[in-house]
Motif scaffolding. Sequence first.
Motif, PDB file in Angstrom:
ATOM      1  N   LYS A 203     -31.127 -15.629  28.107  1.00 51.54           N
ATOM      2  CA  LYS A 203     -31.118 -17.032  27.706  1.00 51.54           C
ATOM      3  C   LYS A 203     -30.659 -17.961  28.834  1.00 51.54           C
ATOM      4  CE  LYS A 203     -30.473 -16.491  22.708  1.00 51.54           C
ATOM      5  NZ  LYS A 203     -29.605 -16.830  21.538  1.00 51.54           N
ATOM      6  N   LEU A 204     -30.391 -17.383  30.004  1.00 53.48           N
ATOM      7  CA  LEU A 204     -29.934 -18.184  31.139  1.00 53.48           C
ATOM      8  C   LEU A 204     -30.940 -18.123  32.271  1.00 53.48           C
ATOM      9  CD1 LEU A 204     -26.128 -17.294  31.411  1.00 53.48           C
ATOM     10  CD2 LEU A 204     -27.177 -19.264  30.319  1.00 53.48           C
ATOM     11  N   ASN A 205     -31.106 -19.248  32.932  1.00 46.72           N
ATOM     12  CA  ASN A 205     -31.962 -19.304  34.114  1.00 46.72           C
ATOM     13  C   ASN A 205     -31.188 -19.965  35.244  1.00 46.72           C
ATOM     14  OD1 ASN A 205     -33.873 -19.520  36.079  1.00 46.72           O
ATOM     15  ND2 ASN A 205     -35.353 -20.674  34.857  1.00 46.72           N
ATOM     16  N   PRO A 206     -30.476 -19.181  36.056  1.00 39.15           N
ATOM     17  CA  PRO A 206     -29.655 -19.767  37.123  1.00 39.15           C
ATOM     18  C   PRO A 206     -30.461 -20.488  38.195  1.00 39.15           C
ATOM     19  CG  PRO A 206     -29.756 -17.384  37.338  1.00 39.15           C
ATOM     20  CD  PRO A 206     -30.389 -17.724  36.021  1.00 39.15           C
ATOM     21  N   TRP A 207     -31.762 -20.295  38.219  1.00 35.56           N
ATOM     22  CA  TRP A 207     -32.598 -21.020  39.173  1.00 35.56           C
ATOM     23  C   TRP A 207     -32.628 -22.510  38.839  1.00 35.56           C
ATOM     24  CZ3 TRP A 207     -34.732 -19.122  43.581  1.00 35.56           C
ATOM     25  CH2 TRP A 207     -34.726 -17.733  43.738  1.00 35.56           C
ATOM     26  N   ASN A 208     -32.625 -22.814  37.544  1.00 33.39           N
ATOM     27  CA  ASN A 208     -32.714 -24.212  37.114  1.00 33.39           C
ATOM     28  C   ASN A 208     -31.390 -24.755  36.586  1.00 33.39           C
ATOM     29  OD1 ASN A 208     -35.497 -24.170  37.635  1.00 33.39           O
ATOM     30  ND2 ASN A 208     -35.952 -23.381  35.593  1.00 33.39           N
ATOM     31  N   ASP A 209     -30.446 -23.892  36.289  1.00 32.06           N
ATOM     32  CA  ASP A 209     -29.174 -24.291  35.701  1.00 32.06           C
ATOM     33  C   ASP A 209     -28.060 -24.000  36.704  1.00 32.06           C
ATOM     34  OD1 ASP A 209     -26.839 -24.602  34.239  1.00 32.06           O
ATOM     35  OD2 ASP A 209     -27.670 -23.751  32.403  1.00 32.06           O
ATOM     36  N   ILE A 210     -27.573 -25.057  37.347  1.00 40.22           N
ATOM     37  CA  ILE A 210     -26.563 -24.878  38.401  1.00 40.22           C
ATOM     38  C   ILE A 210     -25.252 -24.353  37.818  1.00 40.22           C
ATOM     39  CG2 ILE A 210     -25.194 -26.048  40.165  1.00 40.22           C
ATOM     40  CD1 ILE A 210     -27.501 -27.967  40.575  1.00 40.22           C
ATOM     41  N   LEU A 211     -24.877 -24.826  36.627  1.00 36.73           N
ATOM     42  CA  LEU A 211     -23.638 -24.348  36.014  1.00 36.73           C
ATOM     43  C   LEU A 211     -23.732 -22.850  35.742  1.00 36.73           C
ATOM     44  CD1 LEU A 211     -20.875 -24.705  34.763  1.00 36.73           C
ATOM     45  CD2 LEU A 211     -21.988 -25.390  32.620  1.00 36.73           C
ATOM     46  N   ALA A 212     -24.849 -22.403  35.185  1.00 29.81           N
ATOM     47  CA  ALA A 212     -25.032 -20.971  34.926  1.00 29.81           C
ATOM     48  C   ALA A 212     -24.925 -20.174  36.221  1.00 29.81           C
ATOM     49  CB  ALA A 212     -26.382 -20.732  34.259  1.00 29.81           C
ATOM     50  N   ARG A 213     -25.441 -20.727  37.277  1.00 36.23           N
ATOM     51  CA  ARG A 213     -25.414 -20.065  38.587  1.00 36.23           C
ATOM     52  C   ARG A 213     -23.976 -19.783  39.028  1.00 36.23           C
ATOM     53  NH1 ARG A 213     -28.617 -23.546  42.857  1.00 36.23           N
ATOM     54  NH2 ARG A 213     -30.096 -23.337  41.128  1.00 36.23           N
ATOM     55  N   TRP A 214     -23.122 -20.795  38.935  1.00 31.90           N
ATOM     56  CA  TRP A 214     -21.747 -20.636  39.409  1.00 31.90           C
ATOM     57  C   TRP A 214     -20.904 -19.802  38.454  1.00 31.90           C
ATOM     58  CZ3 TRP A 214     -19.967 -21.666  44.122  1.00 31.90           C
ATOM     59  CH2 TRP A 214     -20.794 -22.451  44.953  1.00 31.90           C
ATOM     60  N   LEU A 215     -21.121 -19.969  37.164  1.00 33.41           N
ATOM     61  CA  LEU A 215     -20.356 -19.177  36.208  1.00 33.41           C
ATOM     62  C   LEU A 215     -20.737 -17.705  36.268  1.00 33.41           C
ATOM     63  CD1 LEU A 215     -20.233 -21.523  33.078  1.00 33.41           C
ATOM     64  CD2 LEU A 215     -18.486 -21.175  34.842  1.00 33.41           C
ATOM     65  N   LEU A 216     -22.009 -17.422  36.523  1.00 35.99           N
ATOM     66  CA  LEU A 216     -22.431 -16.029  36.670  1.00 35.99           C
ATOM     67  C   LEU A 216     -21.772 -15.392  37.890  1.00 35.99           C
ATOM     68  CD1 LEU A 216     -26.205 -16.246  35.708  1.00 35.99           C
ATOM     69  CD2 LEU A 216     -24.424 -14.950  34.502  1.00 35.99           C
ATOM     70  N   MET A 217     -21.542 -16.184  38.916  1.00 31.66           N
ATOM     71  CA  MET A 217     -20.838 -15.674  40.084  1.00 31.66           C
ATOM     72  C   MET A 217     -19.419 -15.237  39.689  1.00 31.66           C
ATOM     73  SD  MET A 217     -19.942 -17.465  43.770  1.00 31.66           S
ATOM     74  CE  MET A 217     -18.302 -18.017  43.314  1.00 31.66           C
ATOM     75  N   LEU A 218     -18.760 -16.029  38.848  1.00 31.02           N
ATOM     76  CA  LEU A 218     -17.424 -15.672  38.387  1.00 31.02           C
ATOM     77  C   LEU A 218     -17.445 -14.457  37.471  1.00 31.02           C
ATOM     78  CD1 LEU A 218     -16.716 -18.550  39.487  1.00 31.02           C
ATOM     79  CD2 LEU A 218     -15.130 -18.736  37.575  1.00 31.02           C
ATOM     80  N   GLY A 219     -18.508 -14.308  36.692  1.00 34.87           N
ATOM     81  CA  GLY A 219     -18.564 -13.213  35.740  1.00 34.87           C
ATOM     82  C   GLY A 219     -19.097 -11.918  36.304  1.00 34.87           C
ATOM     83  N   MET A 220     -19.574 -11.947  37.529  1.00 35.29           N
ATOM     84  CA  MET A 220     -20.273 -10.811  38.125  1.00 35.29           C
ATOM     85  C   MET A 220     -19.368  -9.594  38.323  1.00 35.29           C
ATOM     86  SD  MET A 220     -22.306 -10.929  41.714  1.00 35.29           S
ATOM     87  CE  MET A 220     -20.824 -10.766  42.694  1.00 35.29           C
ATOM     88  N   VAL A 221     -18.111  -9.817  38.678  1.00 39.88           N
ATOM     89  CA  VAL A 221     -17.152  -8.732  38.903  1.00 39.88           C
ATOM     90  C   VAL A 221     -16.147  -8.739  37.756  1.00 39.88           C
ATOM     91  CG1 VAL A 221     -15.348  -7.844  40.414  1.00 39.88           C
ATOM     92  CG2 VAL A 221     -17.414  -8.862  41.398  1.00 39.88           C
ATOM     93  N   ASP A 222     -16.032  -7.616  37.073  1.00 34.78           N
ATOM     94  CA  ASP A 222     -15.143  -7.487  35.921  1.00 34.78           C
ATOM     95  C   ASP A 222     -14.208  -6.310  36.152  1.00 34.78           C
ATOM     96  OD1 ASP A 222     -13.882  -7.326  33.515  1.00 34.78           O
ATOM     97  OD2 ASP A 222     -15.674  -6.943  32.315  1.00 34.78           O
ATOM     98  N   HIS A 223     -13.044  -6.573  36.756  1.00 32.62           N
ATOM     99  CA  HIS A 223     -12.112  -5.498  37.089  1.00 32.62           C
ATOM    100  C   HIS A 223     -11.333  -4.999  35.886  1.00 32.62           C
ATOM    101  CE1 HIS A 223     -11.965  -6.161  41.733  1.00 32.62           C
ATOM    102  NE2 HIS A 223     -13.000  -5.449  41.330  1.00 32.62           N
ATOM    103  N   ARG A 224     -11.290  -5.757  34.806  1.00 26.45           N
ATOM    104  CA  ARG A 224     -10.629  -5.251  33.605  1.00 26.45           C
ATOM    105  C   ARG A 224     -11.374  -4.033  33.068  1.00 26.45           C
ATOM    106  NH1 ARG A 224     -10.641  -9.138  28.699  1.00 26.45           N
ATOM    107  NH2 ARG A 224      -8.467  -9.669  29.048  1.00 26.45           N
ATOM    108  N   ASN A 225     -12.690  -4.112  33.049  1.00 25.26           N
ATOM    109  CA  ASN A 225     -13.521  -3.031  32.514  1.00 25.26           C
ATOM    110  C   ASN A 225     -14.161  -2.181  33.600  1.00 25.26           C
ATOM    111  OD1 ASN A 225     -13.161  -3.847  29.729  1.00 25.26           O
ATOM    112  ND2 ASN A 225     -14.467  -5.596  30.217  1.00 25.26           N
TER     113      ASN A 225
END
Length: 380
Positions: A203-225
């Motif tokens: 449901k996300l398209n980081p090519w057209n959605d700048i917010l999704a782009r940056w938030l996905l960068m934050l979510g990319m690494v998950d050291h808790r799991n």
Amino acid sequence: MYNFQTRVMEDSDGYNSKSQKRYGKTSLLKRIPLHKLMDLKVDYAFKQFFGNEKNKDITVVFLNAILQRNDRNRIRDISFSNTEAGGEYVGDKQSRLDLLVITDSGERINVEIQFTNKYSMIKRSIYYWSGIYRNPLRKSMSYKELSPVISINMMNFNLFNQTELFHTSYHLYEDEEKFKLTDVMEFHFIEMPKLIKAWKVEKLNPWNDILARWLLMLGMVDHRNDEVYEDIYEELEEIAMKDETLRNAFRNWEELSMTHEEFLAYESRLKHIMDEESAQREAELRLKEETEKAIKRGLEQGLEQGLEKGLEKGLEQGLEQGLEQGLEQGKREGKKIGEENAKEAIARKLLDKGMTIESVAELTNVSESRIIEIQNDIEK
């Protein structure tokens, strides 16, 4: 219990084929694999990255994406401000904000990132907002001189059950006609698990959605799991070839993660957070166990009381009806007595171990006034 043993300086020039296949070296990351990047959802890493003067241009783009600012009203420059927020009353503890900036138009933006759900996030956000809003007011100043304050809360957990939106924003509006009361108050809440869920169902398209782009960068690494989303990285890597700011962000992220002292501090902070989370979970399990035992004891007591009352009423309304009412009332009273006794017993134990009144009240769901009474009783 969390056990984090990775060291960024190991294998900087190469790693085994299994790791290379799983994490891989790419054109964006020149020296370390994905799993050795700091998790930017940890407050220490977030602040070291977005609160760094060297990365100010990256932070400006990031904030504009969250606030959905267009060319006409976009933030063009920021200055980093003091992040100490004092308590309102004598004896209040100091609160340390994650990131506080002042924009070129005078707005104050507070960004808080929470790795675990251990606070009343909405009330906490309003409390911090109020302190930042009133702090600049000095004698002889007019209220008109107070600048807008924007509160951004980024959470590594879900908060709102009413929506699947990962980004929600709030203002003060008139109840019926919905016109805005003021522009000095603005709140944003970002729920990272909902973002990842939206990504997984495409449901996300980081090519057209700048917010999704940056938030996905934050979510990319998950050291808790102990997880890295390679598919997110591959998408962002391709986008970064055309987005210079995103490309610089990855390079600076890599550099921060490879700085030995910074990584050790990050690792220590992450371990502390995970230990706190584990302790809270253990306390919750103990509370549940003690509550169940106390409910059982209280139920037995309540049933006896209920039977007596039921027998009295039975003289007036009939024995059978009275017993039935007594049993039902006994169950209700017994459950209530058991729950209250168990919660207060756990509260007493937590206070004995040095936990703060606020934390004990939040964990046990006992009022702060009652917790203070229990604390005073302990100190006698």
